[in-house]
Design a protein around this motif. Structure first.
Motif, mmCIF file in Angstrom:
data_model
loop_
_atom_site.group_PDB
_atom_site.id
_atom_site.type_symbol
_atom_site.label_atom_id
_atom_site.label_comp_id
_atom_site.label_asym_id
_atom_site.label_seq_id
_atom_site.Cartn_x
_atom_site.Cartn_y
_atom_site.Cartn_z
ATOM 1 N N ASP A 222 -8.184 33.502 -4.956
ATOM 2 C CA ASP A 222 -8.707 32.138 -4.859
ATOM 3 C C ASP A 222 -8.901 31.588 -6.275
ATOM 4 O O ASP A 222 -8.615 32.275 -7.261
ATOM 5 N N SER A 223 -9.388 30.366 -6.385
ATOM 6 C CA SER A 223 -9.448 29.710 -7.701
ATOM 7 C C SER A 223 -10.389 30.417 -8.679
ATOM 8 O O SER A 223 -10.068 30.530 -9.859
ATOM 9 N N THR A 224 -11.545 30.909 -8.217
ATOM 10 C CA THR A 224 -12.451 31.606 -9.137
ATOM 11 C C THR A 224 -11.884 32.959 -9.531
ATOM 12 O O THR A 224 -11.979 33.360 -10.693
ATOM 13 N N GLU A 225 -11.269 33.650 -8.584
ATOM 14 C CA GLU A 225 -10.636 34.933 -8.905
ATOM 15 C C GLU A 225 -9.510 34.726 -9.917
ATOM 16 O O GLU A 225 -9.347 35.521 -10.838
ATOM 17 N N PHE A 226 -8.763 33.648 -9.748
ATOM 18 C CA PHE A 226 -7.671 33.346 -10.676
ATOM 19 C C PHE A 226 -8.206 33.140 -12.091
ATOM 20 O O PHE A 226 -7.641 33.648 -13.057
ATOM 21 N N LEU A 227 -9.306 32.380 -12.226
ATOM 22 C CA LEU A 227 -9.875 32.147 -13.557
ATOM 23 C C LEU A 227 -10.358 33.441 -14.200
ATOM 24 O O LEU A 227 -10.210 33.636 -15.406
ATOM 25 N N VAL A 228 -10.914 34.333 -13.398
ATOM 26 C CA VAL A 228 -11.356 35.630 -13.925
ATOM 27 C C VAL A 228 -10.142 36.457 -14.339
ATOM 28 O O VAL A 228 -10.125 37.060 -15.416
ATOM 29 N N LEU A 229 -9.100 36.476 -13.514
ATOM 30 C CA LEU A 229 -7.872 37.200 -13.864
ATOM 31 C C LEU A 229 -7.251 36.616 -15.136
ATOM 32 O O LEU A 229 -6.769 37.360 -15.999
ATOM 33 N N SER B 232 -8.831 35.178 -17.575
ATOM 34 C CA SER B 232 -9.655 35.647 -18.695
ATOM 35 C C SER B 232 -9.336 37.108 -19.016
ATOM 36 O O SER B 232 -9.345 37.519 -20.178
ATOM 37 N N MET B 233 -9.031 37.884 -17.985
ATOM 38 C CA MET B 233 -8.720 39.301 -18.174
ATOM 39 C C MET B 233 -7.380 39.517 -18.879
ATOM 40 O O MET B 233 -7.135 40.602 -19.398
ATOM 41 N N THR B 234 -6.532 38.515 -18.913
ATOM 42 C CA THR B 234 -5.278 38.665 -19.657
ATOM 43 C C THR B 234 -5.535 38.711 -21.158
ATOM 44 O O THR B 234 -4.727 39.237 -21.912
ATOM 45 N N THR B 235 -6.679 38.153 -21.574
ATOM 46 C CA THR B 235 -7.051 38.158 -22.992
ATOM 47 C C THR B 235 -8.081 39.232 -23.305
ATOM 48 O O THR B 235 -8.040 39.849 -24.358
ATOM 49 N N TYR B 236 -9.031 39.419 -22.394
ATOM 50 C CA TYR B 236 -10.138 40.355 -22.615
ATOM 51 C C TYR B 236 -10.197 41.386 -21.504
ATOM 52 O O TYR B 236 -9.895 41.076 -20.353
ATOM 53 N N ASN B 237 -10.609 42.597 -21.861
ATOM 54 C CA ASN B 237 -10.788 43.607 -20.815
ATOM 55 C C ASN B 237 -12.218 44.140 -20.774
ATOM 56 O O ASN B 237 -12.559 44.903 -19.895
ATOM 57 N N LYS B 238 -13.047 43.735 -21.699
ATOM 58 C CA LYS B 238 -14.438 44.166 -21.710
ATOM 59 C C LYS B 238 -15.264 43.164 -20.891
ATOM 60 O O LYS B 238 -15.116 41.955 -21.065
#
Length: 177
Positions: free
Chosen positions: A130-137, A139-145
């Motif tokens: 969904d849209s919030t999961e997409f935004l988190v994913l 962000s995870m492309t740049t950061y993993n912490k």
């Protein structure tokens, strides 16, 4: 005086100007709330803008997460500065809902030092996020912490927490120790 109390005070007499949010220790600028004729019309805080910034600031204040000083400055607010219009009663009602969501999801928040990666199998054949999961994913492309994801993502903390829990259940992320 809390952020909400100060906004209530300024709204009660139709204040127009800015409320600067400064770090208590060194008076470094952290954010701003703009009011026009007693209505909240703009805000910036923690790399967020609009109502997200405003409610993030209120939650931060209620949680006592960061010591800050509030400085009121009368100033002309141009129409070009207006992002939204929110009167105090609406602010209070929405802030209560958001703070309740924050408290409900606080215990689910992962530890700050934990690292997560996107599961490549999920990208190829998993459920559509969904849209919030997409935004988190995203962000995870740049950061993993985890701490970096919360800092970078333009969502409320409880929305990030809910998305991380959901993505974990879907098998979309791998947790590294």
């Amino acid at each position: 005086m809390s952020v909400v109390e100060l906004i209530e005070e300024q709204s009660s007499f139709g204040f127009t100007g800015r409320i600067n949010v400064l770090k208590e220790a060194d008076r470094q600028f952290l954010g701003v709330i703009l009011l026009q004729n007693g209505k909240i019309v703009s805000s910036q805080f923690a790399k967020k803008t609009g109502t997200k910034a405003l409610f993030s600031l209120i939650v931060c204040d209620l949680e006592g997460l960061e010591g800050f000083r509030l400085v009121v400055e009368p100033e002309i607010v141009d129409d070009s500065d207006i992002e939204f219009k929110l009167d105090f009663s609406d602010l209070k009602r929405q802030a209560q809902k958001i703070y309740q969501e924050h408290n409900d999801n606080k215990r689910l928040r992962p530890p700050e030092g934990l690292r997560v990666l996107i599961n490549p199998v999920f990208v190829e054949s998993g459920d559509k996020p969904d849209s919030t999961e997409f935004l988190v994913l995203k962000s995870m492309t740049t950061y993993n912490k985890i701490s970096d994801i919360y800092r970078d993502c333009d969502l409320f903390d409880f929305e990030i927490t809910k998305a991380l829990v959901s993505l974990r259940k879907k098998g979309a992320i791998k947790v590294l120790k």
